[in-house]
Design an enzyme around this catalytic site. Structure first.
Site, PDB file in Angstrom:
ATOM      1  CB  ALA A 479     -40.801  21.794 102.304  1.00  0.00           C
ATOM      2  CD  GLU A 480     -37.018  17.583 104.467  1.00  0.00           C
ATOM      3  OE1 GLU A 480     -38.211  17.719 104.816  1.00  0.00           O
ATOM      4  OE2 GLU A 480     -35.996  18.028 105.035  1.00  0.00           O
ATOM      5  CG  PHE A 503     -28.937  15.487 107.750  1.00  0.00           C
ATOM      6  CD1 PHE A 503     -27.743  14.811 108.001  1.00  0.00           C
ATOM      7  CD2 PHE A 503     -29.132  16.578 107.680  1.00  0.00           C
ATOM      8  CE1 PHE A 503     -26.597  15.570 108.610  1.00  0.00           C
ATOM      9  CE2 PHE A 503     -28.117  17.698 108.089  1.00  0.00           C
ATOM     10  CZ  PHE A 503     -26.762  16.988 108.587  1.00  0.00           C
ATOM     11  CB  ILE A 507     -35.692  10.869 103.516  1.00  0.00           C
ATOM     12  CG1 ILE A 507     -35.908  10.700 101.992  1.00  0.00           C
ATOM     13  CG2 ILE A 507     -36.077   9.583 104.078  1.00  0.00           C
ATOM     14  CD1 ILE A 507     -34.833   9.745 101.142  1.00  0.00           C
ATOM     15  CG  HIS A 550     -27.768  14.688 112.570  1.00  0.00           C
ATOM     16  ND1 HIS A 550     -28.530  15.279 113.794  1.00  0.00           N
ATOM     17  CD2 HIS A 550     -27.909  15.631 111.694  1.00  0.00           C
ATOM     18  CE1 HIS A 550     -29.081  16.244 113.683  1.00  0.00           C
ATOM     19  NE2 HIS A 550     -28.691  16.650 112.415  1.00  0.00           N
TER      20      HIS A 550
END
Ligand SMILES: Cc1ncc(C[n+]2csc(CCOP(=O)(O)OP(=O)(O)O)c2C)c(N)n1
Ligand SMILES: [Mg+2]
Length: 750
Positions: A479-480, A503, A507, A550
């Site tokens: 969980a960013e 990655f 974000i 990615h």
């Protein structure tokens, strides 16, 4: 709760029923509570009047929530516990010790407004001396920060030496205080429980048994949207009841005695270290959402009348009269004193000096420590075989023999790992967390040497948990926002979180924290608070198969955010020097690490020692030249170098190649000096062309160096698409050395 001055005569003459207590509250405490609740309500009324007279510019009230605030402040301690209130918590802040004058200074946007110096709307409370932390207008961002704040308190209790000041870096300017049994209070509305970050915060507080009191002030509405639309089944208590380790309370929040007893149980539970508490308080909202809202458009009279019967201010007044604690004369006396005080304070606020326009740039960044300065210019230690192993980088180097000169050359991955290790040894305030960054969360496997440990999907944090322990290096949930929100709360307390976003492509869940919180904490609080977090992010493409999710860049989205430093190194030595500056500086930094460069042969370097630093905003001239300037950074640097060398070989065209290294701030002087010499500029970057980082550089050159140009400013970048999986497509999309070669040649020949 801060004690307010009560006329001793009043106490003598008008308190009939002195001995009785109410859930432990004395008559005097209830009188004080009434005074504060009445003050809070009348401050709202006064601001509404001032808004109608156009002397203040926004108003949002705490009406209907007053009993809850005074009750919480009767239990919790200002300057000891920590507070992340939201805009309805006027009574809480008054009861903690904020003054009516301070609030009115906020309403008029005065220079001396202690919450923001006129930068934020009123009711965005921040009182440093009381541990009331700056808040924003975003509903819900405060909750993860409160969790981080509580984590910091616990970390400091376990690592008391970390709180010591130290010279030479941000610690010199960051006071740290903590109490072993401190509690963090965070409040929010019923509507805000719909935000994902609310659930992320409960999850982490529960999992780590953190001493946080979550107070949901449920007034049934989020502007015009009723609670049953926000919350499945209409009752948040029912939904959260499955979280382990929590103490739950669901109460009538318009009754200060009930609320006091509830907060007392909640705080006792938290202070004892059992875990977090959840106080779901039913309150009312008698004054519409804000002065910009008219609730008669969506609420019938019947509903509003039912609420009015529960209004906490008349309710407590009736209680005091009924219990014989105060008579009418006593009530009138308090109310008169409050009215007089508010009148006098409003007059003073209206006369207070306003902030001056030339102060707008103050506190975008730290006024104490400038990361572009010579303080951060420290040369590499001379490469020697023993020095090269100093940081013991854990990531494998392809060269086995220490005698071999090539073995001194470390990859970017090696040197980032070594820098983290060196800095963690030096500074106990550093905490590392993120997805997969630990060696192994089940640390018994490491202890029993059953496993070697992971240390990041790219192994950049490899071995750090083993060396520094699971308190300092640990995995976050996937969980960013959780990562960045908690880090922000920790840094506000003085820790130095160096967190990882696995990655760049992922974000975005953290975007609210990265755009509206982390970089703004200092500016919006007029330097009362700061959060110098380092966010390391693996970024970029050229991976052959990285595909859409990615390979992304997108750095300009962040360079567009004042308050955030953005760094993008292209080689191992720069990565080490800039990361150390990022860690030691006093500003939040987005540290972009190109995945393709992590283990590239290009740009390897010997270990530069534990103090090597590069100041921010200083470009590097990779190769000097005379015919044109190429301005670039990141993984385009080696590609541009290749193209430039070919151009020199085949066409005798001499390229000056500038590696910016740091994107915000960026080195305008280096660009200008070079363009003045070559009269031609090409900006090359990996992100998609339009609206990208090169647009700003190009515009500046056109604006400020127009008379020095012999050709139009050119850009080479990725196509305006995402990066595709099939290598043929990837090559066509991302700028290649051949594209750079062509563009350089055309520009030189223009
Ligand atoms: C993230 C975010 N979305 C939307 C808004 C606009 N907004 C401000 S307050 C509010 C309603 C909040 O309702 P609730 O959480 O129930 O608190 P209340 O105002 O009722 O006390 C909304 C939608 C905002 N400030 N932040
Ligand atoms: Mg609400």
């Amino acid at each position: 709760m801060a004690t307010t001055k009560v006329d001793p005569k009043l106490s003598e003459n008008n308190i009939a029923n002195k001995a009785k207590t109410y859930q432990g509250l004395t008559s005097q405490q209830l009188i004080d509570a009434y005074r504060i609740m009445f003050t809070s309500r009348r401050l709202d009324d006064r601001e509404i009047l001032l808004k109608r007279q156009q002397k203040v510019y926004f108003q949002i009230s705490g009406a209907g929530h007053e009993a809850l605030g005074v009750a919480a402040a009767l239990v919790l301690k200002p300057g000891y516990d920590w507070f992340y209130p939201y805009y309805r918590d006027r009574a809480l802040c008054l009861a903690l010790g904020a003054t009516p004058l301070e609030m009115l200074l906020g309403a008029v946007g005065a220079a001396d407004d202690p919450s923001s110096g006129g930068r934020q709307m009123p009711s965005h409370w921040a009182y440093k001396r009381l541990n009331v932390v700056t808040q924003s207008s975003c509903t819900g961002t405060q909750i993860l920060q409160a969790v981080g704040c509580a984590e910091a308190g616990r970390y400091l209790a376990r690592h008391p030496n970390a709180s010591q000041k130290a010279g030479g870096d941000y610690r010199q300017f960051k006071d740290v205080q903590f109490r072993g049994d401190e509690v963090t209070y965070v409040s929010l509305g019923d509507g805000t429980t719909s935000e994902g970050e609310f659930w992320e915060a409960l999850n982490t507080a529960s999992n780590r048994r953190l001493p946080v009191i979550f107070c949901v002030e449920d007034n049934q509405y989020a502007i015009s949207v009723p609670v049953e639309v926000q919350t499945a089944g209409g009752n948040i208590s029912r939904l959260v009841s499955g979280f382990p380790s929590f103490h739950f309370e669901e109460i009538e929040g318009t009754d200060p005695v009930v609320a006091y007893a509830s907060f007392k149980r909640a705080a006792d539970y938290c202070r004892a270290g059992h875990g977090p508490a959840f106080v779901h308080a039913h309150v009312i909202r008698p004054y519409s959402h804000s002065l910009s809202d008219d609730e008669r458009l969506y609420r019938p009279d019947s509903e509003r009348q039912a609420d009015a019967a529960r209004d906490p201010v008349p309710r407590l007044q009736m209680f005091l009269l009924r219990e014989g604690i105060l008579d009418e004369k006593g009530i009138n006396k308090i109310e008169k004193e409050v009215e007089e005080q508010i009148q006098a304070d409003a007059d003073r606020a209206l006369d207070a000096p306003v902030p001056q326009p030339e102060t707008i740039y103050h506190y975008v960044y730290s006024p104490d420590l400038d990361p572009t300065s010579a303080v951060f210019d420290a040369h590499p230690a001379l490469p020697a075989p023993e020095a090269a192993t100093e940081g013991k980088p854990a990531a494998a180097s392809p060269n086995k023999s220490p005698q071999n000169k090539a073995s001194l050359n470390k990859t970017m991955a090696d040197l980032i790992n070594a820098t983290l290790r060196d800095e963690m040894r030096r500074d106990e305030r550093i905490i590392i967390f993120g997805e997969d960054v630990a060696d192994a969360s089940r640390e018994e496997y490491l202890k029993q040497k059953q496993v070697k440990g992971k240390g990041g999907v790219f192994k950049l944090t490899s071995g750090l948990q083993v060396e520094f322990g699971s308190d300092r290096v640990f995995n976050s949930p996937l969980a960013e926002a959780n990562i960045v929100g908690r880090a922000t709360g920790m840094a506000t307390r003085g820790l130095k979180p160096v967190v990882e976003i696995q990655f760049f492509d992922y974000i975005w869940p953290a975007m609210m924290q990265l755009r509206d919180e982390l970089p703004l904490i200092r500016w919006r609080s007029n330097n009362a608070f700061s959060a110098p977090v380092v966010v390391r992010v693996a970024i970029g493409g050229y991976l052959t198969g990285g595909a859409i999710y990615h390979s992304q860049c997108g750095e300009s989205i962040f360079t567009h955010t004042p308050g955030l430093r953005v760094v993008f190194p292209s080689n191992a030595l720069d990565a080490a020097g800039l990361l150390r500056t990022a860690i030691r500086c006093d500003d939040p930094v987005l540290f972009l690490e190109h995945k393709r460069l992590y283990r590239e042969t290009y740009g390897r370097a010997p270990y530069p020692g534990p103090d090597y630093m590069i100041p921010f905003g200083k470009a590097k001239v990779v190769q000097a030249g005379t015919n044109l300037t190429v301005i670039t950074y990141g993984a385009v640097v080696p590609r541009a170098l290749q193209a430039a060398q070919k151009l020199e070989r085949e066409h005798r065209i001499s390229v000056e190649l500038i590696d910016l290294r740091c994107l915000s701030p960026f080195d305008w002087d280096a660009i200008a000096a070079s363009v003045k010499k070559t009269n031609r500029a090409l900006i090359a970057y990996e992100d998609s062309l339009s609206w990208g980082y090169g647009a700003e550089i190009s515009a500046r050159i056109a604006d400020q160096l127009f008379h020095h140009l012999d050709a139009p400013v050119k850009r080479v970048a990725a196509t305006d698409t995402f990066v595709a999986y099939q290598p043929i497509l990837e090559n066509a999309i991302l700028p290649q050395a051949s594209d750079l070669f062509r563009a350089m040649k055309e520009l030189a020949e223009f």
